[in-house]
Design an enzyme around this catalytic site. Sequence first.
Site, mmCIF file in Angstrom:
data_model
loop_
_atom_site.group_PDB
_atom_site.id
_atom_site.type_symbol
_atom_site.label_atom_id
_atom_site.label_comp_id
_atom_site.label_asym_id
_atom_site.label_seq_id
_atom_site.Cartn_x
_atom_site.Cartn_y
_atom_site.Cartn_z
ATOM 1 N N ASP A 14 0.861 -1.179 0.000
ATOM 2 C CA ASP A 14 0.000 0.000 0.000
ATOM 3 C C ASP A 14 0.897 1.228 0.000
ATOM 4 O OD1 ASP A 14 0.984 0.177 2.588
ATOM 5 O OD2 ASP A 14 -0.887 -0.416 3.543
ATOM 6 N N TYR A 72 -1.649 -12.558 10.058
ATOM 7 C CA TYR A 72 -1.338 -11.142 10.310
ATOM 8 C C TYR A 72 -2.571 -10.399 10.828
ATOM 9 C CZ TYR A 72 0.215 -6.348 9.400
ATOM 10 O OH TYR A 72 0.553 -5.029 9.531
#
Length: 547
Positions: free
Chosen positions: A6, A229
């Site tokens: 990102d 995660y």
Amino acid sequence: MTCNIDSEGQLLVDQVIEEAKISQAKKQSTQRLLISDLNLSAVKKSLGAMRSNRDFIPLSVSALARSRADWLFGMNLTRAYTLAGQKAGFGNVLSVGRVQTPILGLVVNRDNEIANFVSKPFYDVLAHLFTPDNQPFIAKWVPSKACEPHQDEEGRILNKALAENVASRITKQSAELTSLDQKQKKQSAPLPYNLSALQIDAAKAFGMPAQKVLDICQILYERHKLITYPRSDNRYLPKDHHQEASAILKAISANGGQSSELVNGADVKKRSKCFNDSKVAAHHAIVPTAKQLKSASLSGDEAKVYQLISRHYLIQFYPDYIYNETKAEVIIAGGLFKANAKQDVSLGFKVLMGKSELKDEASLPPLTKGMPLFCDKGEVVEKHTSPPAYFTDATLLAAMTGISRYVKDPQIKKVLKDTDGLGTEATRAGIIELLFKRRFLKREGKSIRATETGLALISVLPQGLASPDLTAKWESSLGDIAQQAMSYQQFLQPLLADLNGFVQLAANCDSNAFAKLPKTSPKKRFAKRGGKATFKKSNYKKSSVAS
């Protein structure tokens, strides 16, 4: 090095490359390996589709612009309003930020709404009906357009005389069932968790603060390696992840994530809508791993969070919840009345969500369209409007993720709908905790309320800082930078002009709002440890958070 796929992750990559003083030639040839799934086939596929790092420079510029803008606004406006407080003799820091301040504004607005709320009576009209074979049911009056002058903004009747007149007119009258809609419906299991959804459910179920949920997730991920995660904003899984389902379900059973009976009831061949490559972004949903604990056991709170994550994975392999829904419309003396009913057919995944038996909600007798009915009596039921509830950990997080609900401007609402709301999965918990540490928020039981300091700060801030509008404006521009439709300078120059205006407003604000605030001695804001002054650390006991 590994980083998120990102804008912030790309900025980190580029900063490391810059600090490493890599030659221009090597910069030109640097490539990025984009992996959101660690299955071998997915990794091999990504290795064959590596891209030049230069393709992602616009993402890096967008992240840099956001970082600089947040720093400029936070530093300058915090100093400006802290100085305003000092004019009135208030010596504490009055921090202002693009995200934290609108969150405080939400809580202050809710508190003020409750404080100023005046309960008003309103009236429902119920028709007590009988079928031709004398089976009873109840339908509720739906006021016509002509009744709008007697209704509030939510369509509730405020005129008691009008309600009594309707009840009188329908008593002992014939009626006709003019519309009947009977459908069998299905409800799919909710998707696996992202961090915010997990924090909301943990707050509802166990009263856990968002930061505590995140801390527990980090332990489950790093120490125990029982979940994937945790700072993910995504609720989908890659298609290839389905291959691990059998091993993960065995681990869930072995680790006490769900009972063996419930795990054995799963259909491991079922593919729910969560397995969708096109929906997976930088990270996939938070799900259990295939690791089975050997000796180490989970603490009580760790087990609770692990069980929630396990449940939301396990229900992906359970059938849909099936129910019958009936909607009936009845005309009595020219007025419209409605009756609804819902009947469970098959609980499906809901057996894992606390449902243990089939239920009928407001069941209706057998009905057919055109059936003649008889209204034995009309009944007026008086009710009272109630104020909105104070924010809790769960509802405040939900408000942050769905912030567009609190905005009226259609353009701003649209921008915020297209973003992740206020803050990110990784930062929301920390921002809420910061507001407690700054003594802007306090806890009263499960409720989150603004302190006198929080109320005072919002009272002097311009609307542009206390609302999510600024975030919407920035997100739109930062998206344009990422798409190369706007330059860094085109974003920053008008922002600096806005900032100057806000600083001037701070200099001229009514600082008397801070004059009567409780003052904290600088010495009390520090705790001595081993002769050195350190900041006090918060814990999760309600008494310490509320202080």
